[in-house]
Design a protein around this motif. Structure first.
Motif, short mmCIF file in Angstrom:
data_model
loop_
_atom_site.label_atom_id
_atom_site.label_comp_id
_atom_site.label_asym_id
_atom_site.label_seq_id
_atom_site.Cartn_x
_atom_site.Cartn_y
_atom_site.Cartn_z
N VAL A 78 0.87 -1.16 0.00
CA VAL A 78 0.00 0.00 0.00
C VAL A 78 0.91 1.21 0.00
N VAL A 79 0.75 2.04 -0.99
CA VAL A 79 1.67 3.17 -1.11
C VAL A 79 0.91 4.46 -1.22
N ARG A 80 1.61 5.51 -0.81
CA ARG A 80 1.00 6.84 -0.96
C ARG A 80 1.07 7.25 -2.41
N GLU A 81 0.23 8.18 -2.74
CA GLU A 81 0.15 8.56 -4.15
C GLU A 81 1.48 9.07 -4.69
N ASP A 82 2.18 9.81 -3.84
CA ASP A 82 3.41 10.40 -4.37
C ASP A 82 4.50 9.37 -4.60
N LYS A 83 4.33 8.21 -4.00
CA LYS A 83 5.36 7.18 -4.20
C LYS A 83 4.93 6.16 -5.25
N LEU A 84 3.73 6.35 -5.76
CA LEU A 84 3.16 5.30 -6.60
C LEU A 84 4.03 4.98 -7.81
N ASN A 85 4.43 6.01 -8.51
CA ASN A 85 5.19 5.75 -9.73
C ASN A 85 6.53 5.11 -9.43
N ALA A 86 7.13 5.54 -8.35
CA ALA A 86 8.43 4.96 -8.01
C ALA A 86 8.30 3.47 -7.72
N VAL A 87 7.25 3.13 -7.00
CA VAL A 87 7.08 1.71 -6.66
C VAL A 87 6.75 0.90 -7.90
N LYS A 88 5.93 1.47 -8.75
CA LYS A 88 5.58 0.73 -9.97
C LYS A 88 6.81 0.50 -10.82
N ALA A 89 7.68 1.49 -10.85
CA ALA A 89 8.87 1.36 -11.69
C ALA A 89 9.79 0.27 -11.16
N LYS A 90 9.77 0.09 -9.86
CA LYS A 90 10.67 -0.92 -9.29
C LYS A 90 10.25 -2.34 -9.61
N MET A 91 9.00 -2.50 -9.91
CA MET A 91 8.52 -3.87 -10.14
C MET A 91 8.80 -4.32 -11.56
N ASP A 92 9.10 -5.60 -11.70
CA ASP A 92 9.30 -6.14 -13.04
C ASP A 92 7.98 -6.19 -13.79
N VAL A 93 7.00 -6.75 -13.12
CA VAL A 93 5.67 -6.86 -13.72
C VAL A 93 4.68 -6.29 -12.72
N THR A 94 3.91 -5.33 -13.14
CA THR A 94 2.88 -4.80 -12.25
C THR A 94 1.59 -5.51 -12.57
N ILE A 95 1.08 -6.20 -11.58
CA ILE A 95 -0.10 -7.02 -11.85
C ILE A 95 -1.37 -6.25 -11.58
N SER A 96 -1.42 -5.52 -10.48
CA SER A 96 -2.63 -4.74 -10.25
C SER A 96 -2.33 -3.48 -9.47
N VAL A 97 -3.07 -2.49 -9.80
CA VAL A 97 -3.00 -1.21 -9.08
C VAL A 97 -4.43 -0.76 -8.88
N HIS A 98 -4.78 -0.46 -7.68
CA HIS A 98 -6.10 0.13 -7.49
C HIS A 98 -6.08 1.05 -6.29
N VAL A 99 -7.11 1.87 -6.23
CA VAL A 99 -7.20 2.82 -5.14
C VAL A 99 -7.48 2.06 -3.85
N TYR A 100 -6.70 2.37 -2.84
CA TYR A 100 -6.94 1.70 -1.56
C TYR A 100 -7.80 2.57 -0.65
N SER A 101 -7.47 3.85 -0.61
CA SER A 101 -8.28 4.71 0.24
C SER A 101 -8.23 6.14 -0.25
N VAL A 102 -9.23 6.90 0.18
CA VAL A 102 -9.27 8.33 -0.13
C VAL A 102 -9.52 9.06 1.17
N GLN A 103 -8.74 10.11 1.42
CA GLN A 103 -8.98 10.87 2.65
C GLN A 103 -8.46 12.28 2.47
N ARG A 104 -8.87 13.14 3.39
CA ARG A 104 -8.39 14.51 3.33
C ARG A 104 -7.02 14.66 3.99
#
Lengths: 456, 233
Positions: A78-104
Motif C-alpha cells: 500500500v503506497v501513498r500517491e506520491d510514491k506510486l510511480n516509483a514503486v511501480k517502476a521498481k517492479m518487473d511486472v505490475t499485476i494490479s494497481v487500485h485505489v486503496y483509500s481516499v482521505q483529506r
C-alpha cells in the motif's frame, strides 16, 4: 448508472473527515469490493478534475512481481500517491494497481488505515468476505466444540504458533527491513546512552537479585521462536543471520541477566504480550505493507552499515524486542489473560549468573529505562567546553557525555557512526542544553531532546 | 520508584483483561471500585492520545516513535525515556483527580518558540453521577469508542493548519472547585509538583474552535476539541 454514491463518498470524506478505504466502503454501501474500488477511482477523478476545494490524498494498492535480495517474490504494498510511480517502476511486472483509500488528511503512517477497517470488519465478522473476491472452500466457521478446543490449545506455550506463522509469511517481501534498520539507529541511541550512563549510576537496586537463570531458560526458548518471525521481517537473505541470532542473543541474554528484575515482577503478562507483538509483526509483514509511508526511512542515519554492525543492530533489536513484551503501563500492550502461563515464568531465585558488572548495569539500566524505573541521580559537572551539565539518571539529553565516557560494550559499535555525524553538532547542542536547563524553571520538566536529533 | 500502576495492580489488570478479550464478564459494583476503573481507563487513553498527538502534529521527530498496540489497533508511542516519564508522571497525578471526578478538562497545549500557545487539545471529561453497569459488553463498547477517538486524532491534521517549527507542549488540568488545594498538600510524586498555570497558557487569543470527537458511554463522557490560533506564524 446511479451516481448517488459520489455524494455519499463526498460526505464521508469532506464532511465527516473520514478515511474511506475500499473495504470499508464496500461494507458500508453493500457493494462488491471491485465496485467500491471503481467508485473511489471515479470519485477521485471527478474531484481532481474539478480542481476545487480541499486537497484529497489517496493511497493505492500495488501488487506485482519483483526480484528482491536475489529472490523472486510477489510483492503487495500500500503506497501513498506520491510514491506510486516509483514503486511501480521498481517492479518487473505490475499485476494490479487500485485505489486503496481516499482521505483529506495526509497520513503519516498506516495505522489509521487499519483502524478504519477494524470496526467495519468486526461488525460483519461472520460474512466479511461477502463482497470480496477471495474465496476458499475450506474456510468454514468452526463448530463450538472446535472453538473450545482451539481456546484450550491457545493457552499452551505459543512456540508452535510462531512457527506456523513463519509458513504464512514466507512469501511476503522484505520491505520492513530498511525501515527496521532506521529506527534501530535512533533507538540505538537510547540503548547505548543508557549503557554508558549505567556505569556511573551506582544504585543498582534489588533488580539484580531476581532470578537470572529462569530468564535465561525462557529467553532461550523465546529466542528460538523469536528467530522465525524476525527472519521473516528481514527477508530471506537474512535467514542466515537469523540462525546466528539465537546463539548470540542467548549469550547476550545471559550476560544481560539482570533484565530479570522488573521483567520478573510483571512476568505474568509477558508471554501473551509477546504474542501481541508477534501479531503485530505478522500484521505488518502481511499483504499490506506501507513501505513508503514510513517516514523513518528518511531520517539521517546513512544506510551504509557493514555486516558486523548489522548483526549488532539486529541482536540489539532482537534483544529489545524480547524485552519489549515485558509489560509496562506505558508500553500500552494489551495485557493478556493467560493465567496458567505465568507459572512457567515465576522466578525461583537460585543461582546468580555472574557477568561483568558493566553489562549487568547496562541491561538493568536499559530495562529500567524501559520499565520507566529510573534511578534519579543527578550529576552536575563541567564538561570540556566549560559548560555546566546536569544529568539525571538515564537522561538521554546528555548524549554527548556518553561519547566522552569509555564504552566497553559492543553495543556502542552500531551507534558509532551516528556519533560521528553528531559530533559536529555537539557544540550547538551543549549550548542549547544549557539554555534549556536554565529555562526549565517550571517544575514540570520539559524534555529537551534537541541534543539528540540534528535533523528536521 | 513507584509506578502509578503499582497502586492498583488488580484494577489495571482487570480492566485490561476485559479489553483484551471482548469479555462477556460482568462488572458488579461490589467487585471493583468504579472511580478507579474509570480513572485507569481514562489515564491509559490519555497517555496514548498524547503520544499520538505528538506524533501527528510533529512536535517531536517521528524517529522516536514506535508502533505499539492499544485497543487492538496500532498506535505510535514514543520511546524517549524522559518524555515518557514526564507524561506518565503527569497522568499519575491527574489520576486521583479523575477518581474523585474533580478533573474537568485535561488540556494539551502546544506552544511555539515564544511560549505562546498555537493549539490546545482539550479533553473534556465528565462522569455520569450514577455509574450504571448494566451492559455486559460495556468495556468492549468503551474500547470501540476510544478506538474511534484515536482514529479521529490521526486524521486531525486535515482540519488544522501546520504548526511553526520548534514547538513544545505542556499539560494542564482544569479542576472543579478547589480540588488542587488538596493536591498541593500531598505531593503525589516527589520532585514533580504542580503549579498554577500561567495566564498566557490558559487563554489563547483569536482562537478557532474545531470539534474532533465526542464519546458517550455508561461510565464516561468525553469530548475532544481543538482550539487553534488563527494565525500561527
Amino acid at each position: 448508472m446511479d451516481y448517488l454514491y459520489l455524494d455519499n463518498i463526498d460526505e464521508f470524506v469532506n464532511d465527516q473527515n473520514k478515511i474511506v478505504t475500499y473495504k470499508w466502503l464496500s461494507l458500508t454501501l453493500g457493494v462488491h469490493v471491485n465496485t467500491a474500488k471503481q467508485m473511489l477511482y471515479h470519485y477521485l477523478q471527478q474531484k481532481r478534475n474539478e480542481g476545487s476545494g480541499t486537497p484529497l490524498h489517496a493511497t493505492y494498492l500495488v501488487s506485482g512481481k519483483c526480484v528482491e535480495n536475489g529472490s523472486k517474490c510477489h510483492k503487495v504494498s500500500v503506497v501513498r500517491e506520491d510514491k506510486l510511480n516509483a514503486v511501480k517502476a521498481k517492479m518487473d511486472v505490475t499485476i494490479s494497481v487500485h485505489v486503496y483509500s481516499v482521505q483529506r488528511a495526509e497520513l503519516k503512517d498506516s495505522s489509521p488505515l487499519y483502524n478504519t477497517d477494524y470496526d467495519a470488519v468486526k461488525e460483519n465478522i461472520k460474512n466479511c468476505n461477502k463482497y470480496s473476491t477471495i474465496r476458499c472452500a475450506a474456510a468454514v466457521p468452526m463448530s463450538s466444540a472446535e472453538v473450545q478446543r482451539a481456546q484450550e490449545m491457545a493457552l499452551v506455550p505459543p512456540a508452535g504458533k510462531e512457527i506456523s506463522k513463519t509458513g504464512l509469511n514466507e512469501n511476503t517481501s522484505a520491505t520492513p527491513k530498511p525501515s527496521a534498520k532506521q529506527p534501530a539507529g535512533i533507538m540505538g541511541m537510547f540503548a547505548s546512552k543508557n549503557a554508558s550512563k549505567s556505569q556511573e549510576s551506582s544504585k543498582e537496586v534489588k533488580t539484580e537479585q531476581k532470578d537470572d537463570s529462569s530468564l535465561v531458560e525462557t529467553s532461550k526458548s523465546k529466542t528460538a521462536s523469536k528467530a522465525n518471525p524476525m527472519s521473516n521481517l528481514f527477508g530471506k537473505s537474512a535467514q542466515k543471520k537469523a540462525d546466528e541470532k539465537p546463539n548470540k542473543s542467548v549469550k547476550e541474554e545471559t550476560a544481560a541477566s539482570s533484565t530479570a528484575p522488573a521483567i520478573m515482577e510483571q512476568s505474568q503478562t509477558s508471554p501473551k504480550s509477546k504474542i501481541d507483538i508477534k501479531d503485530e509483526q505478522s500484521k505488518v509483514s502481511s499483504a499490506l505493507k506501507v513501505e513508503s509511508k514510513d517516514t523513518r526511512n528518511k531520517t539521517k542515519r546513512p544506510e551504509v552499515v557493514d555486516s558486523d554492525d548489522e548483526k549488532m543492530e539486529s541482536q540489539q533489536k532482537k534483544r529489545r524486542r524480547i524485552k519489549k513484551p515485558q509489560p509496562d503501563s506505558s508500553d500500552d500492550e494489551v495485557v493478556p489473560d493467560s493465567p496458567p502461563v505465568p507459572n512457567v515464568q515465576t522466578p525461583s531465585p537460585k543461582k546468580q549468573v555472574k557477568r561483568e558488572p558493566v553489562s549487568h548495569q547496562e541491561e538493568s539500566s536499559e530495562v529500567k529505562r524501559r520499565k520507566r524505573r529510573r534511578v534519579l541521580k543527578s550529576h552536575t559537572f563541567v564538561d570540556e567546553e566549560g559548560s555546566f551539565v546536569t544529568e539525571k539518571g538515564y537522561v538521554s539529553e546528555s548524549y554527548s557525555e556518553s561519547e566522552e565516557e569509555p564504552e566497553p560494550n559492543s553495543q556502542a559499535k552500531d551507534s558509532s557512526s551516528l556519533k560521528q555525524s553528531f559530533g559536529k553538532r555537539e557544540e550547538e547542542k551543549k549550548e542549547k542544553r544549557e539554555k534549556k536547563t536554565s529555562t526549565a524553571n517550571k517544575p514540570t520538566k520539559q524534555p529537551s531532546i534537541m541534543g539528540f536529533f540534528q535533523k528536521k | 520508584m513507584i509506578f502509578y500502576k503499582r497502586d492498583a495492580p488488580l484494577f489495571i489488570k482487570g480492566c485490561c483483561i476485559y479489553f483484551g478479550c471482548f469479555s462477556m464478564a460482568t462488572l458488579t459494583r461490589q467487585d471493583l471500585n468504579f472511580g478507579q476503573v474509570v480513572a485507569d481507563i481514562l489515564c491509559e487513553f490519555l497517555e496514548v492520545a498524547i503520544h499520538l498527538i505528538l506524533y501527528v502534529r510533529e512536535i517531536y521527530p517521528s524517529g522516536i516513535f514506535q508502533k505499539r498496540k492499544k485497543y487492538n489497533v496500532p498506535v505510535q508511542m514514543s520511546c524517549h525515556p524522559e518524555l515518557n516519564q514526564y507524561i506518565q508522571d503527569t497522568l499519575h497525578c491527574v489520576k486521583p483527580l479523575i477518581q474523585k471526578n474533580e478533573a474537568e478538562k485535561v488540556v494539551m497545549v502546544i506552544m511555539d518558540k515564544e511560549h505562546h500557545p498555537v493549539e490546545r487539545f482539550v479533553f473534556e471529561i465528565s462522569q455520569p453521577p450514577l455509574l450504571s453497569i448494566s451492559s455486559e459488553t460495556l468495556l468492549s463498547h468503551v474500547e470501540q469508542l476510544l478506538r474511534a477517538m484515536i482514529l479521529k486524532i490521526s486524521v486531525c491534521d486535515a482540519v488544522l493548519d501546520n504548526n511553526p517549527p520548534g514547538c513544545t507542549f505542556t499539560l494542564l488540568v482544569h479542576t472543579r472547585e478547589a480540588a488542587t488545594r488538596n493536591m498541593e498538600k500531598v505531593q503525589v510524586i516527589k520532585d514533580f509538583p504542580w503549579i498554577v498555570a500561567d495566564e498566557q497558557e490558559v487563554h489563547m487569543e483569536e482562537a478557532k474552535l474545531i470539534p474532533l470527537k465526542t464519546m458517550t458511554s455508561d461510565i464516561l463522557k468525553m469530548q475532544l476539541y481543538v482550539e487553534e490560533r488563527t494565525q500561527k506564524n
